[in-house]
Design a protein around this motif. Structure first.
Motif, PDB file in Angstrom:
ATOM      1  N   ILE A 221       0.946 -11.733   3.928  1.00  0.00           N
ATOM      2  CA  ILE A 221       2.203 -11.285   4.537  1.00  0.00           C
ATOM      3  C   ILE A 221       3.359 -11.907   3.768  1.00  0.00           C
ATOM      4  N   THR A 222       4.281 -11.075   3.291  1.00  0.00           N
ATOM      5  CA  THR A 222       5.370 -11.583   2.451  1.00  0.00           C
ATOM      6  C   THR A 222       6.748 -11.366   3.073  1.00  0.00           C
ATOM      7  N   GLY A 223       6.783 -11.005   4.330  1.00  0.00           N
ATOM      8  CA  GLY A 223       8.056 -10.814   5.017  1.00  0.00           C
ATOM      9  C   GLY A 223       7.826 -10.459   6.466  1.00  0.00           C
ATOM     10  N   PRO A 224       8.905 -10.282   7.241  1.00  0.00           N
ATOM     11  CA  PRO A 224       8.765 -10.005   8.665  1.00  0.00           C
ATOM     12  C   PRO A 224       8.353  -8.558   8.927  1.00  0.00           C
ATOM     13  N   GLY A 225       7.899  -8.316  10.158  1.00  0.00           N
ATOM     14  CA  GLY A 225       7.536  -6.971  10.570  1.00  0.00           C
ATOM     15  C   GLY A 225       6.139  -6.928  11.150  1.00  0.00           C
ATOM     16  N   VAL A 226       5.741  -5.747  11.582  1.00  0.00           N
ATOM     17  CA  VAL A 226       4.435  -5.571  12.212  1.00  0.00           C
ATOM     18  C   VAL A 226       3.361  -5.362  11.148  1.00  0.00           C
ATOM     19  N   CYS A 227       2.107  -5.414  11.569  1.00  0.00           N
ATOM     20  CA  CYS A 227       0.973  -5.267  10.660  1.00  0.00           C
ATOM     21  C   CYS A 227       1.080  -3.964   9.862  1.00  0.00           C
ATOM     22  N   ALA A 228       0.764  -4.070   8.587  1.00  0.00           N
ATOM     23  CA  ALA A 228       0.972  -2.947   7.664  1.00  0.00           C
ATOM     24  C   ALA A 228      -0.245  -2.029   7.619  1.00  0.00           C
ATOM     25  N   GLY A 229      -0.584  -1.440   8.737  1.00  0.00           N
ATOM     26  CA  GLY A 229      -1.663  -0.476   8.802  1.00  0.00           C
ATOM     27  C   GLY A 229      -1.414   0.447   9.971  1.00  0.00           C
ATOM     28  N   MET A 230      -2.291   1.421  10.173  1.00  0.00           N
ATOM     29  CA  MET A 230      -2.133   2.326  11.303  1.00  0.00           C
ATOM     30  C   MET A 230      -2.779   1.702  12.535  1.00  0.00           C
ATOM     31  N   GLY A 231      -2.287   0.495  12.863  1.00  0.00           N
ATOM     32  CA  GLY A 231      -2.724  -0.183  14.070  1.00  0.00           C
ATOM     33  C   GLY A 231      -1.863   0.261  15.241  1.00  0.00           C
TER      34      GLY A 231
ATOM     35  N   GLY B  13      10.107  -2.037  12.176  1.00  0.00           N
ATOM     36  CA  GLY B  13       9.487  -2.008  10.867  1.00  0.00           C
ATOM     37  C   GLY B  13       8.234  -2.815  10.652  1.00  0.00           C
ATOM     38  N   TYR B  14       7.522  -2.410   9.595  1.00  0.00           N
ATOM     39  CA  TYR B  14       6.286  -3.083   9.199  1.00  0.00           C
ATOM     40  C   TYR B  14       6.560  -4.109   8.107  1.00  0.00           C
ATOM     41  N   GLN B  15       5.673  -5.070   8.008  1.00  0.00           N
ATOM     42  CA  GLN B  15       5.842  -6.187   7.084  1.00  0.00           C
ATOM     43  C   GLN B  15       5.382  -5.807   5.671  1.00  0.00           C
ATOM     44  N   PRO B  16       6.035  -6.348   4.639  1.00  0.00           N
ATOM     45  CA  PRO B  16       5.529  -6.170   3.272  1.00  0.00           C
ATOM     46  C   PRO B  16       4.265  -7.004   3.078  1.00  0.00           C
ATOM     47  N   SER B  17       3.358  -6.468   2.277  1.00  0.00           N
ATOM     48  CA  SER B  17       2.069  -7.124   2.063  1.00  0.00           C
ATOM     49  C   SER B  17       2.053  -7.850   0.722  1.00  0.00           C
ATOM     50  N   GLY B  18       0.902  -8.462   0.398  1.00  0.00           N
ATOM     51  CA  GLY B  18       0.812  -9.279  -0.803  1.00  0.00           C
ATOM     52  C   GLY B  18      -0.345  -8.901  -1.708  1.00  0.00           C
TER      53      GLY B  18
END
Length: 556
Positions: A188-198, A146-151
């Motif tokens: 970044i407000t939680g765990p996971g991978v970068c929240a983009g199409m990286g 999963g991806y990380q929640p953003s801020g």
């Protein structure tokens, strides 16, 4: 249940040693006979990408046990582009992929386990897991964690890619250190991978399209109900896969790689997917040229989604629009639908059961966002074996460029030149010596590109490098991963200040306008790049890594 390779003849030394060790761990005699599943946990406290993986292991073990198997957690190296890139100018990042694959081989093959579930997170973990699965060829499921929640920063959405980009603006004075610190604190407000199409989300989606992840599992918000459902289903399904003897090489066929390339082009995925997919193909013994597939399919596959940094949409919107399943449904006329998957169903059976929600995030084939390719492989006298250009949906970067070269031998040298006002509009900025052997490990050049953007020079220059770009953010006209690299005699290492270089993205060409006699003189005078001495990982990597056309796999 078919005979298991993990079960040894009673009374033998291996049988006795295993029973002694595992009895001490609480296993019963009945457990000793069950399918033994490796839970590959690429976990670390160093980065938020991996911060939640340890909590997945317990529920996954339980799901495996309920299905009639026994789960064994094994750990590997856990590289994060955001953290591990600090040492050696980012040179540890790509080589870590092959180290993870070797970690898995040592543990799973050394113990003769029967199957694997790989908890995939940051950029290099998914390709490493796929490489190991292909190499060992034991039943495997990739679980995207999963991806990380953003801020929110000053009332606007902010995520890690914004921090990555604006750090380059600090280097040129367009943003203050205090402003960047404030942005970093809330991105970044939680765990996971970068929240983009990286690279991370691109490879998660690619794993599903290949057929190695369960249908409907990517992309996914870390710790979401959907992620936990996938974990439970994977625990059940892996025991069935062992019983059915469905192996990765049954799934990783030429048709599967063709499907994956089609999907990557449709979402303008990370440029890193090229070398990763080629590496997986090499490990699978699959005779497929991924770079040629990108060249063939790029003019045919329209852009169906524009997720940051390629367009304005977010990865959570892509997930809500149906994610990889919806994408495959849209792409069905272009896919090899008879490919098997770890679910036990073919791609045809999967996509025929999908009704994507009404959304303009993932567009239909007859109404795409754009028709130009998101990833372009270009060739010419400067890149005989190819190079890669990333294009966004808006495609604001120039597609044709001709100018005099200004050569740098390191990222730091280039950034210093930007700060000192030595970079001028119209130049083709060459960063050489950053390839697989020259760095070694393929140096990251994104900081240089972001510094150009911060200085307002992005649209005014072109960048050509044998290093790699981040899969997350790309700015301006950047030709990356030029092959063969300069350090091994590639033409890029022969470029001198003032040489004219011409780039035509539409024609897919890049040429050095220097006559052959002059290049021959330069080549004769070029010192040979010695193999780096020592026993360190980068030294070993440099002596054994193969070219990008072979996926930068190891083998000498």
């Amino acid at each position: 249940m078919r005979p298991l390779r993990s079960n040894f003849e009673p009374g033998t030394t291996r049988w006795a040693m295993r029973r002694a060790q595992w009895t001490a761990l609480g296993l019963t005699p009945e457990d000793m006979e069950k399918p033994k599943i490796a839970i590959v946990n690429t976990s670390s406290d160093l980065a938020s990408c991996f911060a939640h993986l340890d909590e997945i292991v317990g529920p996954l073990k339980q799901a495996i046990r309920e299905a009639g198997g026994v789960g064994f957690e094994i750990r590997t190296a856990a590289p994060s582009d955001a953290i591990t890139s600090a040492g050696a100018a980012g040179q540890y990042i790509l080589p870590s992929r092959d180290l993870i694959a070797a970690d898995i081989e040592v543990a799973a093959e050394g113990a003769l386990l029967d199957g694997m579930i790989c908890l995939s997170s940051c950029d290099k973990t998914t390709p490493a897991h796929l490489m190991a699965a292909a190499r060992l060829n034991i039943p495997t499921i990739i679980v995207a964690c999963g991806y990380q929640p953003s801020g929110v920063y000053r009332g606007e959405h902010v995520d890690f890619e914004d921090v990555f980009l604006y750090a380059g603006h600090v280097a040129t004075g367009k943003m203050t250190v205090e402003e960047l610190a404030e942005m970093s604190a809330c991105a970044i407000t939680g765990p996971g991978v970068c929240a983009g199409m990286g690279t991370a989300n691109s490879m998660h989606i690619t794993a599903e399209v290949l057929g190695m992840a369960l249908p409907g599992s990517t992309p996914v918000l870390a710790r979401s109900e959907k992620m936990w459902r996938t974990v439970k289903e994977a625990g059940r399904r892996i025991v069935e896969l062992v019983a059915e003897d469905v192996r990765p090489r049954d799934i990783l066929t030429p048709g599967a790689f063709r499907n994956a390339v089609t999907a990557v082009l449709a979402i303008s995925g990370s440029v890193n997917t090229l070398k990763h997919l080629q590496a997986v193909a090499v490990e699978a013994g699959c005779d497929v040229d991924v770079y040629a597939l990108f060249e063939e399919l790029a003019p045919q596959v329209p852009l169906l989604a524009g997720v940051k940094p390629n367009g304005p949409r977010r990865i959570d919107e892509f997930e809500a629009a149906g994610g990889a399943l919806a994408l495959m449904h849209r792409l069905a006329p272009m896919l090899d639908l008879d490919r098997p998957t770890v679910s036990g169903r073919t791609v045809r059976e999967i996509v025929s059961s999908v009704t994507p929600p009404e959304s303009d995030v993932i567009r239909p084939l007859d109404d795409p966002l754009a028709r130009h390719p998101g990833i372009v492989v270009i060739r010419g006298s400067l890149a005989p074996d190819g190079a890669v250009v990333k294009r966004t949906v808006a495609d604001e970067a120039p597609r044709r460029f001709r100018g005099p070269a200004k050569v740098f031998r390191s990222r730091e040298e280039g950034i210093a030149a930007i700060r000192n006002g030595e970079v001028e509009p119209g130049q083709v900025l060459v960063l050489t010596g950053l390839g697989l052997r020259g760095s070694p490990g393929m140096g990251l050049t994104s900081a240089f590109v972001f510094a150009l953007d911060g200085a307002g020079l992005g649209p005014e220059v072109a960048v050509v490098t044998d290093g790699q770009m981040s899969g997350l953010v790309n700015k301006g006209l950047v030709v990356a991963e030029v092959s063969p690299e300069g350090a091994v005699g590639g033409p890029l290492g022969l470029v001198r200040d003032g040489d004219m270089i011409s780039i035509d993205v539409d024609a897919r060409t890049i040429d050095l306008e220097v006559d052959e006699d002059e290049l021959a003189r330069r080549r004769a005078a070029m010192p040979e790049t010695p193999a780096p001495p020592g026993c360190g990982w980068l030294s070993v990597y440099a002596r054994t890594v193969r070219p990008l056309t072979e996926g930068a796999t190891l083998g000498g």
